[in-house]
Design a protein around this motif. Structure first.
Motif, mmCIF file in Angstrom:
data_model
loop_
_atom_site.group_PDB
_atom_site.id
_atom_site.type_symbol
_atom_site.label_atom_id
_atom_site.label_comp_id
_atom_site.label_asym_id
_atom_site.label_seq_id
_atom_site.Cartn_x
_atom_site.Cartn_y
_atom_site.Cartn_z
ATOM 1 N N HIS A 91 0.822 -1.214 0.000
ATOM 2 C CA HIS A 91 0.000 0.000 0.000
ATOM 3 C C HIS A 91 0.859 1.269 0.000
ATOM 4 N N LEU B 79 -3.580 0.235 -7.403
ATOM 5 C CA LEU B 79 -3.304 1.439 -8.174
ATOM 6 C C LEU B 79 -4.553 1.892 -8.939
ATOM 7 N N ASP C 177 3.858 9.609 -8.160
ATOM 8 C CA ASP C 177 5.075 9.704 -8.966
ATOM 9 C C ASP C 177 6.234 10.191 -8.102
ATOM 10 N N PHE D 67 -0.957 -5.166 -6.890
ATOM 11 C CA PHE D 67 -0.460 -3.810 -7.106
ATOM 12 C C PHE D 67 -1.324 -3.071 -8.120
ATOM 13 N N GLU D 68 -1.592 -3.710 -9.258
ATOM 14 C CA GLU D 68 -2.399 -3.080 -10.304
ATOM 15 C C GLU D 68 -3.806 -2.767 -9.801
ATOM 16 N N CYS E 4 -6.160 5.503 -8.789
ATOM 17 C CA CYS E 4 -5.997 6.361 -9.967
ATOM 18 C C CYS E 4 -6.945 6.051 -11.113
ATOM 19 N N VAL F 170 3.821 5.387 -6.067
ATOM 20 C CA VAL F 170 3.677 5.308 -7.526
ATOM 21 C C VAL F 170 2.581 6.267 -7.981
ATOM 22 N N ALA F 171 1.480 6.296 -7.268
ATOM 23 C CA ALA F 171 0.364 7.173 -7.640
ATOM 24 C C ALA F 171 0.774 8.643 -7.609
ATOM 25 N N TYR G 119 3.927 1.479 -1.296
ATOM 26 C CA TYR G 119 4.520 1.536 -2.633
ATOM 27 C C TYR G 119 3.511 2.075 -3.649
ATOM 28 N N VAL G 120 2.270 1.608 -3.575
ATOM 29 C CA VAL G 120 1.221 2.079 -4.487
ATOM 30 C C VAL G 120 0.997 3.577 -4.325
ATOM 31 N N GLU G 121 0.953 4.055 -3.093
ATOM 32 C CA GLU G 121 0.773 5.494 -2.854
ATOM 33 C C GLU G 121 1.906 6.303 -3.489
#
Length: 64
Positions: free
Chosen positions: A5, A42, A14, A38-39, A46, A11-12, A7-9
């Motif tokens: 969670h 995300l 950037d 993960f997908e 997003c 990535v979202a 890591y996803v934040e």
């Protein structure tokens, strides 16, 4: 994966997630089930990567 969670934040936003957590990035490339998770997370934040459906919106509507 306990940090997914976080890591996803990143990535979202950037925010350089792969550079901060290279081990997680490597694991996601190698592990299909975790990559699917993960997908999904995300997309929940997003929207889907293919743009076909916005998915659920979290937070205020930017059109308002």
């Amino acid at each position: 994966m306990a940090m997914l969670h976080v890591y996803v934040e990143l990535v979202a936003r950037d925010a350089g997630a792969e550079q901060r957590y290279p081990g997680i990035a490597a694991h996601l490339r190698a592990c299909g089930p975790c990559s699917d998770d993960f997908e999904g997370l995300l997309a929940a934040i997003c929207g889907p990567a293919d743009g076909s459906d916005e998915g659920p919106r979290i937070g205020p509507d930017p059109a308002r």
